[in-house]
Write a protein that holds these residues in place. Structure first.
Motif, PDB file in Angstrom:
ATOM      1  N   ALA A 187       0.823  -1.403   0.092  1.00  0.00           N
ATOM      2  CA  ALA A 187       0.069  -0.106   0.111  1.00  0.00           C
ATOM      3  C   ALA A 187       0.701   1.143   0.138  1.00  0.00           C
ATOM      4  O   ALA A 187       0.510   2.160  -0.695  1.00  0.00           O
ATOM      5  N   GLY A 188       2.045   1.112   0.702  1.00  0.00           N
ATOM      6  CA  GLY A 188       2.772   2.387   0.806  1.00  0.00           C
ATOM      7  C   GLY A 188       3.376   2.671  -0.660  1.00  0.00           C
ATOM      8  O   GLY A 188       3.470   4.007  -0.938  1.00  0.00           O
ATOM      9  N   ASN A 189       3.964   1.705  -1.371  1.00  0.00           N
ATOM     10  CA  ASN A 189       4.310   2.178  -2.673  1.00  0.00           C
ATOM     11  C   ASN A 189       3.459   2.193  -3.687  1.00  0.00           C
ATOM     12  O   ASN A 189       3.646   3.132  -4.682  1.00  0.00           O
ATOM     13  N   LEU A 190       2.164   1.948  -3.303  1.00  0.00           N
ATOM     14  CA  LEU A 190       0.857   2.159  -4.326  1.00  0.00           C
ATOM     15  C   LEU A 190       0.655   3.620  -4.304  1.00  0.00           C
ATOM     16  O   LEU A 190       0.351   4.140  -5.087  1.00  0.00           O
ATOM     17  N   ILE A 191       0.651   4.117  -2.717  1.00  0.00           N
ATOM     18  CA  ILE A 191       0.157   5.499  -2.760  1.00  0.00           C
ATOM     19  C   ILE A 191       1.268   6.385  -3.441  1.00  0.00           C
ATOM     20  O   ILE A 191       0.902   7.632  -4.241  1.00  0.00           O
ATOM     21  N   ASP A 192       2.566   6.071  -3.508  1.00  0.00           N
ATOM     22  CA  ASP A 192       3.739   6.802  -4.332  1.00  0.00           C
ATOM     23  C   ASP A 192       3.152   6.603  -5.740  1.00  0.00           C
ATOM     24  O   ASP A 192       3.276   7.695  -6.427  1.00  0.00           O
TER      25      ASP A 192
END
Length: 212
Positions: A95-100
């Motif tokens: 989810a963290g890299n998806l937000i980026d």
């Protein structure tokens, strides 16, 4: 949620306070905060140019949605706590890299070697939806030197270990996956409800019995 929060707070600070390739030491000469961005997968890997970037972002989105419902299933079926923790790490990292990838191109101006990015710039961000770059900053050059001449193929060459720059999200995914692989026999089992023997109510007790 804690992993996701720490990941995004650190990325936001890096993006708005550092220029590309800027770095400063954290612990001696083997741990640095070193700002780079990547257009692809974890640890700076890339996949298939412009189309590959969109495909990768959509894949992350699908993986996060499926992962969320799968985690709910594991909790409901009472799997081992270790598996739930590892699953949460993997889900938070994805989810963290998806937000980026989804939003950073919209909300930040471009980071360069000479200019720090601005949050919500007047002229718009450096990219469009699904075209954001992933922010990386954790750099651990544990060994930086020349390999001995007797080492096959690379003897005498300059060598850095560990060269890739990554982020909290990448680390969470890696820890979760490695832990599952190491402890799969213990983790991939469901908890069973304990049963206890019961005494039948209304049973007649012989008062003549004595405890010896």
């Amino acid at each position: 949620m804690l992993i996701l929060l720490v990941d995004q707070v650190l990325k936001f600070w890096i993006k708005t306070n550092m220029a590309i390739a800027e770095q400063f030491p954290m612990i001696s000469d083997w741990f640095y905060i070193h700002f780079i961005e990547n257009e692809g997968m974890a640890y700076g890997l890339k996949f298939g140019g412009e189309f590959g970037k969109i495909a990768l972002t959509l894949f992350r989105l699908v993986a996060v949605v499926i992962g969320f419902f799968y985690m709910k299933k594991l909790v409901r079926e009472k799997y081992h706590t270790g598996l739930l923790i590892c699953g949460a790490l993997i889900l938070a990292g994805a989810a963290g890299n998806l937000i980026d990838s989804m939003f950073y191109g919209l909300i930040f101006s471009a980071s360069t070697r000479y200019e720090v990015a601005q949050f919500l710039p007047e002229g718009g961000g450096y990219g469009t939806f699904l075209h954001g770059n992933v922010v990386d900053m954790l750099y651990f050059p544990l060994f930086d030197g020349t390999l001995p001449s007797w080492v096959p193929f690379w003897g005498g060459e300059h060598f850095i270990f560990f060269r890739p720059v990554f982020n909290i999200a990448d680390a969470a995914i890696s820890v979760g996956v490695i832990a599952i692989l190491l402890f799969q026999k213990r983790f991939l089992v469901k908890k069973t409800e304990e049963t206890h023997p019961t005494v039948e109510t209304g049973a007649i007790v012989d008062d003549r019995q004595q405890v010896m």
